[in-house]
Design an enzyme around this catalytic site. Sequence first.
Site, PDB file in Angstrom:
ATOM      1  N   LYS A  21      56.920  31.969  49.635  1.00  0.00           N
ATOM      2  CA  LYS A  21      57.678  33.277  49.678  1.00  0.00           C
ATOM      3  C   LYS A  21      59.087  33.038  50.063  1.00  0.00           C
ATOM      4  O   LYS A  21      59.588  31.856  50.203  1.00  0.00           O
ATOM      5  CB  LYS A  21      56.789  34.109  50.645  1.00  0.00           C
ATOM      6  CG  LYS A  21      55.428  34.298  50.308  1.00  0.00           C
ATOM      7  CD  LYS A  21      54.771  35.693  51.010  1.00  0.00           C
ATOM      8  CE  LYS A  21      53.447  35.794  50.250  1.00  0.00           C
ATOM      9  NZ  LYS A  21      52.656  36.974  50.682  1.00  0.00           N
ATOM     10  N   ARG A  54      22.781  52.825  58.953  1.00  0.00           N
ATOM     11  CA  ARG A  54      24.292  52.837  59.112  1.00  0.00           C
ATOM     12  C   ARG A  54      24.972  51.640  58.886  1.00  0.00           C
ATOM     13  O   ARG A  54      26.217  51.603  58.425  1.00  0.00           O
ATOM     14  CB  ARG A  54      24.549  53.435  60.556  1.00  0.00           C
ATOM     15  CG  ARG A  54      26.064  53.506  60.750  1.00  0.00           C
ATOM     16  CD  ARG A  54      26.532  54.933  60.260  1.00  0.00           C
ATOM     17  NE  ARG A  54      27.247  54.802  58.985  1.00  0.00           N
ATOM     18  CZ  ARG A  54      27.255  55.531  58.048  1.00  0.00           C
ATOM     19  NH1 ARG A  54      26.539  56.345  57.961  1.00  0.00           N
ATOM     20  NH2 ARG A  54      27.792  55.215  56.786  1.00  0.00           N
ATOM     21  N   ASP A 107      58.802  39.532  42.897  1.00  0.00           N
ATOM     22  CA  ASP A 107      58.448  40.583  43.761  1.00  0.00           C
ATOM     23  C   ASP A 107      59.304  41.591  43.689  1.00  0.00           C
ATOM     24  O   ASP A 107      60.659  41.527  43.682  1.00  0.00           O
ATOM     25  CB  ASP A 107      58.569  39.569  45.106  1.00  0.00           C
ATOM     26  CG  ASP A 107      58.069  40.578  46.314  1.00  0.00           C
ATOM     27  OD1 ASP A 107      56.791  41.158  46.008  1.00  0.00           O
ATOM     28  OD2 ASP A 107      58.560  40.561  47.323  1.00  0.00           O
ATOM     29  N   LYS A 151      45.168  40.760  52.192  1.00  0.00           N
ATOM     30  CA  LYS A 151      45.415  42.138  52.958  1.00  0.00           C
ATOM     31  C   LYS A 151      43.974  42.519  52.959  1.00  0.00           C
ATOM     32  O   LYS A 151      43.701  43.680  52.661  1.00  0.00           O
ATOM     33  CB  LYS A 151      46.374  43.099  52.552  1.00  0.00           C
ATOM     34  CG  LYS A 151      47.898  42.313  52.345  1.00  0.00           C
ATOM     35  CD  LYS A 151      48.826  43.544  51.667  1.00  0.00           C
ATOM     36  CE  LYS A 151      50.200  42.850  51.780  1.00  0.00           C
ATOM     37  NZ  LYS A 151      51.307  43.816  51.111  1.00  0.00           N
TER      38      LYS A 151
END
Lengths: 290, 290, 290, 290, 290, 290
Positions: free
Chosen positions: D165, D98, D220, D133
């Site tokens: 930014k 798993r 942007d 992200k």
Amino acid sequence: MLTPLTITRVVTAALEEDAPWGDLTGEMLIPDTAVARAELVSREAGVFSGGAVFQAAFAVTDASVDVDLRVRDGESFAAGAVLAEVAGPARAVLQAERVGLNFVQRMSGIATLTARYVAEVAHTGARIVDTRKTTPGLRAFERHAVACGGGHNHRFSLSDAVMAKDNHLAVLTATGASITAALQGAIARLSHTTHVEVEVDRLDQIDAVLAAGVDTIMLDNFSLEDLRHGVARIAGRAIVEASGGVSLDTVRAIAETGVDVISVGALTHSAPSLDLGLDVRISDADVLVR
Amino acid sequence: MLTPLTITRVVTAALEEDAPWGDLTGEMLIPDTAVARAELVSREAGVFSGGAVFQAAFAVTDASVDVDLRVRDGESFAAGAVLAEVAGPARAVLQAERVGLNFVQRMSGIATLTARYVAEVAHTGARIVDTRKTTPGLRAFERHAVACGGGHNHRFSLSDAVMAKDNHLAVLTATGASITAALQGAIARLSHTTHVEVEVDRLDQIDAVLAAGVDTIMLDNFSLEDLRHGVARIAGRAIVEASGGVSLDTVRAIAETGVDVISVGALTHSAPSLDLGLDVRISDADVLVR
Amino acid sequence: MLTPLTITRVVTAALEEDAPWGDLTGEMLIPDTAVARAELVSREAGVFSGGAVFQAAFAVTDASVDVDLRVRDGESFAAGAVLAEVAGPARAVLQAERVGLNFVQRMSGIATLTARYVAEVAHTGARIVDTRKTTPGLRAFERHAVACGGGHNHRFSLSDAVMAKDNHLAVLTATGASITAALQGAIARLSHTTHVEVEVDRLDQIDAVLAAGVDTIMLDNFSLEDLRHGVARIAGRAIVEASGGVSLDTVRAIAETGVDVISVGALTHSAPSLDLGLDVRISDADVLVR
Amino acid sequence: MLTPLTITRVVTAALEEDAPWGDLTGEMLIPDTAVARAELVSREAGVFSGGAVFQAAFAVTDASVDVDLRVRDGESFAAGAVLAEVAGPARAVLQAERVGLNFVQRMSGIATLTARYVAEVAHTGARIVDTRKTTPGLRAFERHAVACGGGHNHRFSLSDAVMAKDNHLAVLTATGASITAALQGAIARLSHTTHVEVEVDRLDQIDAVLAAGVDTIMLDNFSLEDLRHGVARIAGRAIVEASGGVSLDTVRAIAETGVDVISVGALTHSAPSLDLGLDVRISDADVLVR
Amino acid sequence: MLTPLTITRVVTAALEEDAPWGDLTGEMLIPDTAVARAELVSREAGVFSGGAVFQAAFAVTDASVDVDLRVRDGESFAAGAVLAEVAGPARAVLQAERVGLNFVQRMSGIATLTARYVAEVAHTGARIVDTRKTTPGLRAFERHAVACGGGHNHRFSLSDAVMAKDNHLAVLTATGASITAALQGAIARLSHTTHVEVEVDRLDQIDAVLAAGVDTIMLDNFSLEDLRHGVARIAGRAIVEASGGVSLDTVRAIAETGVDVISVGALTHSAPSLDLGLDVRISDADVLVR
Amino acid sequence: MLTPLTITRVVTAALEEDAPWGDLTGEMLIPDTAVARAELVSREAGVFSGGAVFQAAFAVTDASVDVDLRVRDGESFAAGAVLAEVAGPARAVLQAERVGLNFVQRMSGIATLTARYVAEVAHTGARIVDTRKTTPGLRAFERHAVACGGGHNHRFSLSDAVMAKDNHLAVLTATGASITAALQGAIARLSHTTHVEVEVDRLDQIDAVLAAGVDTIMLDNFSLEDLRHGVARIAGRAIVEASGGVSLDTVRAIAETGVDVISVGALTHSAPSLDLGLDVRISDADVLVR
């Protein structure tokens, strides 16, 4: 349930605790070419536990040390038995000796004490189980030791089963909640794989708990007579666990009341170390030749 | 010698071991606004050890729990004594309870057993000391507990003092080395702050060891008579440590032979937990009001 | 089940991953006295999860940042909703923003998807549960998110419940063992608190498993008709879990077959991030005055 | 860029998360001598990523498991393809399954999604890049997966490149600073190896940024027309990155505006797991013989 | 670039290294109520670095110690200057003293040496930068110290910029690859934010490197004349770094050749500690009153 | 005293610091099949230290790199000597080079400086010892280097010996305690293995300290004449350590006063790195054939 990753991590930490900047004695007095052979010998009869941990103590110190186990975890042995043979660089053998012994003496002490409890109840259907009264940091080791002694394990931690004790019920009562409803509400929110156990102190608490559909009811500090009454009242609708006042003197009678599970804190919090020793043999040839 | 950094690190690991993904019972049954008050009560007489550790178990779980110690580490108390008071969010109090108890019961058990040994030898000049037979990961805690009981500590680890045992001497002999010369060579290379102790099994080994200028000579498994002979032979030129076969039955007579130090492995490897409990009081008001 | 210790540990590691030697941009361009205010705003409707984790991202970066949650974990919100308000030193707010969002977007994405599944089956008695198909290192976070969405959790790990799958049964068959006897043997050795679940691929496997007294039977990749047959055959003697081929298109019909539990791997392995953003407001006054 | 040290550390933590005290099912039902062979098979077409991670999941569990990769990271495969063969002790194979799948399904999911974006822009000069992200704790893994899909990586963290930014520029404006001068000042203090990128929201911000000598300008959330104007205005004097509103539907047109770099958060925050499974074959011979 | 998380982690490890099980001297000789006041004084002139680290050494030891910095990182001071004032429990002050000094002496030593290099080249456009020749585990601290001295930082690690050295070029040549093509290929695969620097040993290597479009060319062990030729050849098309044979005696002439960057390994690998001391004042009143 | 566990732990951390997400240069420019051979060569004469650490830097990076040491720790070598040969995958050799050098240059620098001090006092009975003025995190490495240079080690940490300095005595005086009595009290409580050293600033302090039975008296910043007086006063009743103002210019005269131990902080806090380099040879055949 004791994984290689856990063994390596905990044993490594123990070795660093015991020799943070080396073994002064070995470095000063033992030639680094000397070889030692040793036997892990028991000074008393018992049940073995911790073979892989004992091996790891030497392997982490020096991968060239060879530890040959003569007894498997869970096996009984007599006083004087040779449990393992160790061979390798003398410095490493002497450095790892104490840490290896500290683990295996504690684990075999727990296994041996557990086996005595298990023997007392072997004629009944009761199982002996451990508790969360374990040594901080060593729970996986001590639970494994209990299993080696023929005992069973209880839940591992607060995270993998519910155990509502007197204090939890006291809160519910104080809030005015119905015990039955509160437990049912919890069961509805819990994972379907989570076992729910509730501790009761009196016979008259059983019905409310049973009505909630719990898996196990613990009868805490009940008299033998009350244990019998409790078993009868529950009548197979939940597992019955007895707890409190359990000793080697009392466990047989408790088991004979018909309870399914008997939890014993002393298995892990008060088991004396088993008296094991490492008899080192250093031959002249080993020291001189190499 | 038990630092806040060590306490926080070890207690945090213990709490994570006991509740890796939370306390299911508390989360399911205890309103997160409920408040609990509790008392740490002793069911038997003893010597306290681990107050700061007990506090840390609650503080790491929830910084708003208040633990007020009533007894200082090293103090004696009677059965029934209240050792500490705990107050705070009920979930946190119930979650941390077992881990806090696991530490303080073990530490107080060691302190209490140590105090019994110390009392036996109080009329002599001998000191009771611990060994490296400690629980892996908890050495600093257990040594602190020995000190709380009035005992003294031996070296902390393989790294901070030399202890040449029978196996080390066997190697030296096998190499044909002179014991005296080998020890002198080691002393010349060691730090001037490193204590050198040598274990002997027979009286006739003393002179060679003494000649090397060692600091302590351990007389291992000597009869009382031989201990007396050993003390006389050494005559103050080194500290004399007795080891082996030490129990509460034998320690007084051993101390009366005139040895300076008596090391007792059982202090840490076989002390039973002291029977302490946390009596929780949850008032209706606390649960309802908030 | 998501503890403060876990949150702090994982969030700290995430912050160190994202800024191992600081935030160059903030250090170069933002005066260390500048203050920022920000709102966590959702660009789409959803169910919130991860409030405490979001707070921790800022608190670990700089304890003086204040995060005021406007929505509790598990609450639904509309597109455009303000979920939290953040205020504090601008450098810290901008540095922690991405890590805080990465957690809360993932967790809220899982909660939101779970809620859609839960809504589909709300008229039945079936519960939606997660699986072990979680992001490595984030299992506790993702299970919490499933609970926020109204789902239930399955076992946490391989260590806290038994789940015998087709491969396990294949081994038993290969050894010539009776499935029933093998499962009974396991149950006899396991803790009484351990839940035992067995996966079957065909209806004709049910009786042997049921005879062993297992707690849950998983019907893997069954047709709707076979699910109904399975439920009838088991008849309340074990919990029935459906697994395989579960999607938002199929889950309602599966639930209507009468199964108790439906496990959905997609809840955690394929939930898209919820579109949340941090709208930062930096007033002239804040920057200039301080 | 995904190092063996990182793989081992993260995979070990994942395995401990998934089996903190062992795999109960395997220990109870699988003989420790049983051997299993298995194939990693894809249920859908895709691009492979995570081969070394998949191997590590088994190797850390048990070094004797052999994992033979049939596909290299970055290779495409069809539905039904066998990606790897696994052989070793059945307990270890079933225990690690798993965790191994959780990594490789996520990584291959990211690689596959990235490849779709890359294919859309292959006729242009634009590169597809990832963002910050990513899943907390797994950034190195997810960036590697993006590269496997033919994408490029953006900066790894806040520490290795500057990205100013809108919020950073807002602070500069609020302080009354000239954007150009502030950026020049930062460049003068930064390492000569540090790349400086600035995000602009409007065409009229470009000149001031360009005058500072930055390396990359991010446009942007620009319309296609504004992107074209931006590319023309910058005219090769800085790298042009497009960001915001990028999807498989829009990426081709964005690339055709002439931008150099297109950053896509969805590559890592919302890629669905690829549907891979481990088909285990346990032969009677393997179970019985050994 | 030196974050609070890094400072706390590294300082805590240093304190545990220096007092794994406490400060014997303080515990034995200093009453736990005694208070000390102390001044951090410099015995020589220099440039300060490490104020926050110095504070952390005391704060981690005991949060009640107050450290008031009198000088900011990067400030110069004369011999005899008081750099900080410390007040708090005497045990904690004395225990943390050495660790605090070890950091701040090393960091200020580096800052001071850097400032001497920077002063030598202040009339030119060259910047002094550090290298990866830092103390293992302390790179962030030492880079910060270089910045305090007025130097600039080079890449932090192998992961955040490319630096192709002679050995890398030798491999390319051995494979028959074109240097230019190989570098272009690398640039095409790297992140657009990754700086590419190439070291050349001879003037005739410059053209091939320049043709690839690298960001910086390092002229390694060039004579002053060759440096001048190199600067002329590169002609502003790449940043020019000089390396090798840089000392306080040579750095001025190197800078005057017109290079942009001069890297100096000695800044971190051979800066002597600055001679700082902690003058402790323990008043009678402090010891007696409390 | 430098253990394999410590070496692996610290070297691994150093490698992760230097390449947190890989070596971009090697990955981009070096074929993963290329093989490199290299020699560790000294550019100046010195004493070697750190062979096992150098080996570990390569082995942790890639276990297939072979490092053959030509010189043992503690051996002297001339300028130009080949100290070790390295062979293995070129990527790993180039990646580990800097970290390996950082350790061995620092350690050999310390060993070399120590040897110079030791040579100065070789005709006397004095030993040169280190102090706690070591690099945070590297104490075990630096003490080992001192021993390689022929020096001796002082106590490892605050936990393994008592060193009462002027500040400690000032507290005792302030409390009105008798120095002699206070020291005797401490000795009575300490482990019998703990060495007690006291620093005095004036000759007239010696008698009180000596009367307490301390093991070592440190004469701090004494003139040569006072050192001679101190040695005479102590007259063999304690070890005599000189400290303060020790340099290569003064150490010979200090040793000739008859002191037993001379502690030198500069050994570790200000030793310049030894100039060692790794000369890599990459043959065409190695690159092409494989």
